[in-house]
Design an enzyme around this catalytic site. Structure first.
Site, short mmCIF file in Angstrom:
data_model
loop_
_atom_site.label_atom_id
_atom_site.label_comp_id
_atom_site.label_asym_id
_atom_site.label_seq_id
_atom_site.Cartn_x
_atom_site.Cartn_y
_atom_site.Cartn_z
N GLY A 156 0.84 -1.33 -0.09
CA GLY A 156 -0.08 -0.04 -0.07
C GLY A 156 0.86 1.08 0.12
O GLY A 156 1.89 1.12 -0.70
N ARG A 157 0.22 2.41 0.70
CA ARG A 157 1.11 3.34 0.68
C ARG A 157 2.68 3.25 1.39
O ARG A 157 3.62 3.65 0.64
CB ARG A 157 0.52 4.73 1.64
N ILE A 158 2.93 2.80 2.34
CA ILE A 158 3.96 2.57 2.91
C ILE A 158 4.97 1.70 2.32
O ILE A 158 6.22 1.79 2.00
CB ILE A 158 3.88 2.47 4.57
N ARG A 178 -3.42 -8.33 -2.23
CA ARG A 178 -4.79 -9.04 -2.71
C ARG A 178 -5.14 -8.72 -4.23
O ARG A 178 -5.70 -9.27 -4.79
CB ARG A 178 -5.92 -8.87 -1.72
N SER A 179 -4.62 -7.43 -4.44
CA SER A 179 -4.95 -6.75 -5.85
C SER A 179 -3.53 -6.34 -6.31
O SER A 179 -2.58 -5.70 -5.72
CB SER A 179 -5.78 -5.81 -5.72
N ALA A 236 4.78 -2.53 10.61
CA ALA A 236 3.25 -2.73 10.59
C ALA A 236 2.91 -2.66 11.98
O ALA A 236 2.49 -1.63 12.53
CB ALA A 236 2.67 -3.58 9.59
N ARG A 237 2.34 -3.78 12.50
CA ARG A 237 1.91 -4.24 13.66
C ARG A 237 2.55 -5.43 14.24
O ARG A 237 2.41 -6.48 13.55
CB ARG A 237 0.37 -4.24 13.78
N GLU A 266 2.88 -4.92 22.83
CA GLU A 266 3.26 -3.62 23.28
C GLU A 266 2.82 -3.25 24.56
O GLU A 266 1.61 -3.40 24.86
CB GLU A 266 3.10 -2.58 22.23
N HIS A 284 8.31 1.44 18.49
CA HIS A 284 7.34 2.34 17.68
C HIS A 284 7.43 3.55 17.14
O HIS A 284 6.78 4.31 17.38
CB HIS A 284 6.02 1.78 18.47
P1 NAP Z 1 -2.47 0.86 3.24
O1 NAP Z 1 -2.17 2.16 1.89
O2 NAP Z 1 -3.70 0.43 3.44
O3 NAP Z 1 -1.61 -0.36 2.91
C1 NAP Z 1 -1.71 -1.76 3.21
C2 NAP Z 1 -1.77 -2.74 2.10
O4 NAP Z 1 -1.85 -4.16 2.58
C3 NAP Z 1 -2.87 -2.36 0.94
O5 NAP Z 1 -2.34 -2.15 -0.17
C4 NAP Z 1 -3.22 -3.76 0.96
O6 NAP Z 1 -3.62 -4.17 -0.45
C5 NAP Z 1 -2.59 -4.85 1.64
N1 NAP Z 1 -3.02 -5.77 2.29
C6 NAP Z 1 -4.10 -5.87 3.13
N2 NAP Z 1 -4.31 -7.20 3.29
C7 NAP Z 1 -3.33 -7.94 2.94
C8 NAP Z 1 -3.16 -9.47 3.21
N3 NAP Z 1 -3.94 -9.97 3.80
N4 NAP Z 1 -1.97 -9.71 2.30
C9 NAP Z 1 -1.36 -9.13 1.62
N5 NAP Z 1 -1.38 -7.59 1.41
C10 NAP Z 1 -2.71 -7.16 2.06
O7 NAP Z 1 -1.82 1.30 4.51
P2 NAP Z 1 -0.55 1.86 5.10
O8 NAP Z 1 -0.70 3.38 5.10
O9 NAP Z 1 0.58 1.63 3.91
O10 NAP Z 1 -0.21 1.36 6.28
C11 NAP Z 1 0.34 -0.01 6.54
C12 NAP Z 1 0.28 -0.36 7.97
O11 NAP Z 1 1.36 0.31 8.51
C13 NAP Z 1 -1.10 0.27 8.83
O12 NAP Z 1 -2.01 -0.62 8.85
C14 NAP Z 1 -0.36 0.19 10.05
O13 NAP Z 1 -0.99 -0.72 10.85
C15 NAP Z 1 1.09 0.33 9.85
N6 NAP Z 1 1.90 1.62 10.41
C16 NAP Z 1 2.77 1.74 11.25
C17 NAP Z 1 3.44 2.62 11.82
C18 NAP Z 1 4.50 2.70 12.71
O14 NAP Z 1 4.62 3.72 13.60
N7 NAP Z 1 5.43 1.67 12.88
C19 NAP Z 1 3.07 3.80 11.08
C20 NAP Z 1 2.13 4.06 10.13
C21 NAP Z 1 1.51 2.57 9.88
P3 NAP Z 1 -4.82 -5.15 -1.02
O15 NAP Z 1 -6.30 -4.57 -0.35
O16 NAP Z 1 -4.81 -5.23 -2.28
O17 NAP Z 1 -4.68 -6.39 -0.50
#
Ligand code: NAP
Length: 322
Positions: A156-158, A178-179, A236-237, A266, A284
């Site tokens: 996704g974004r990150i 998934r896509s 991620a988490r 955590e 974190h």
């Molecule tokens: P995002 O843009 O929603 O990206 C998540 C990606 O994961 C989506 O593109 C989704 O694509 C894919 N996904 C979802 N379920 C999946 C699965 N079962 N298998 C494979 N891919 C899957 O979110 P983001 O902004 O990048 O953030 C991602 C995560 O980083 C957040 O949810 C958060 O928990 C974590 N985070 C952590 C910190 C930190 O401080 N460490 C900071 C920011 C965020 P599809 O729907 O096409 O599968």
């Protein structure tokens, strides 16, 4: 005028924005997170809550707040701490802060990737302890990064921002999602299944959200698919990885190392994790830059205020029928 409660002080202009609105704003002034009982008491009568990722926001909180609760604005992009289905049933809008923390979190993933592969923290400890006796041909040998294969789990974004940074290291890219992701394809990344990613990558970086589907996505069996020379990075988490299984893999040489920013329980760490020298452990810090936290602050406040004004917020994670 509605009541708003901010469950923990946040940096940036967010709280001022709330205070400048027509609403009544209370902020937890403790220099700690509230106990569950304190939180349940503080939310009574609120229409808006600005919440933190370590707080479970569920039916009990919604009951304590009362029927006038309209919006929960989480100061994070992840929202696994919130019972979104229950919120939707009660017509409570749940908001998050995507986008503004993407680059900072991608930087932390790379900090971990480079730091663990090149054993930077172990080196720092040697220097500070006064244990360095000078250059040696075999001291703290790490893993190459240039030209290696990087797998992004959850592009996704990150994940995409992490992949973009790899171009300078001429890495081969693969990703799971998934896509298909056009932005990843444009970087030359291969869309693969999880098993291929784990078996072929030299670096695996985790970016999926925590959901029932991704809980322990990397369990003992999946960790065993990784090369013994590979590194696992998680920003991620924590519960996406079975942390106890990871400790075993690290201790038994099934993995070269791990760089972690997030943990299963955590702030506690699974037994044995701190005893693994081949880890780089951060508290974190993904979004922890001054500018990023300020942007999150403004976005969380804007999300909350627009819902209270009966407008569509910049970032809602659920759909409430008007
Ligand atoms: P995002 O843009 O929603 O990206 C998540 C990606 O994961 C989506 O593109 C989704 O694509 C894919 N996904 C979802 N379920 C999946 C699965 N079962 N298998 C494979 N891919 C899957 O979110 P983001 O902004 O990048 O953030 C991602 C995560 O980083 C957040 O949810 C958060 O928990 C974590 N985070 C952590 C910190 C930190 O401080 N460490 C900071 C920011 C965020 P599809 O729907 O096409 O599968």
């Amino acid at each position: 005028m509605a009541k708003i409660f901010v469950t923990h002080p946040i940096p940036g202009a967010g709280v001022d924005m709330l205070r400048e609105s027509k609403h009544e704003v209370a902020v937890n002034r403790e220099s700690r997170f509230l106990s569950r009982d304190e939180l349940l008491e503080a939310v009574v009568g609120c229409a808006g809550l600005l919440t933190q990722l370590r707080e479970a926001i569920d039916a009990e909180v919604f009951d304590a707040a009362g029927d006038q609760l309209k919006v929960v604005s989480n100061y994070a992009v992840g929202f696994n701490n919130i019972d979104v289905d229950e919120a939707t049933r009660r017509e409570i809008t749940v908001c998050n802060t995507p986008g503004v923390l993407t680059e900072a979190t991608a930087d932390i993933a790379w900090t971990l990737l480079m730091g663990v592969a090149r054993r930077a923290v172990e080196g720092d400890h040697i220097m500070r302890a006064g244990d360095w006796s000078g250059w040696k041909p075999t001291e703290l040998l790490g893993g190459d990064i240039e030209g290696r294969t990087l797998a992004i789990l959850g592009a996704g974004r990150i994940g995409t921002a992490v992949a973009r940074r790899s171009i300078g290291w001429n890495m081969k890219l693969m990703y799971t999602a998934r896509s298909p992701k056009p932005d990843m394809e444009a970087l030359g990344a291969r869309h693969v299944d999880l098993e291929t990613a784990l078996r072929e990558a030299d670096f695996v970086s985790v970016h999926v959200p925590l959901t029932p589907d991704t809980h322990h996505l990397l369990n003992a069996d999946r960790l065993a698919m990784m090369k013994p020379t590979a590194y696992l990075i998680n920003t991620a988490r924590g519960p996406v990885i079975d942390e106890s299984a990871l400790v075993v893999a690290l201790k038994t040489g099934k993995l070269a190392g791990a760089g972690l920013d997030v943990y299963e329980d955590e702030p506690a760490l699974k037994q044995g994790l701190t005893g693994c020298d081949n880890t780089l452990l951060l508290p974190h810090l993904g979004s922890a830059t001054i500018q990023t936290r300020a942007r999150m602050s403004e976005l969380a406040a804007r999300n909350l205020l627009t819902v209270l004004d009966n407008q569509a917020p910049p970032h809602a994670v659920n759909q409430i029928q008007a």
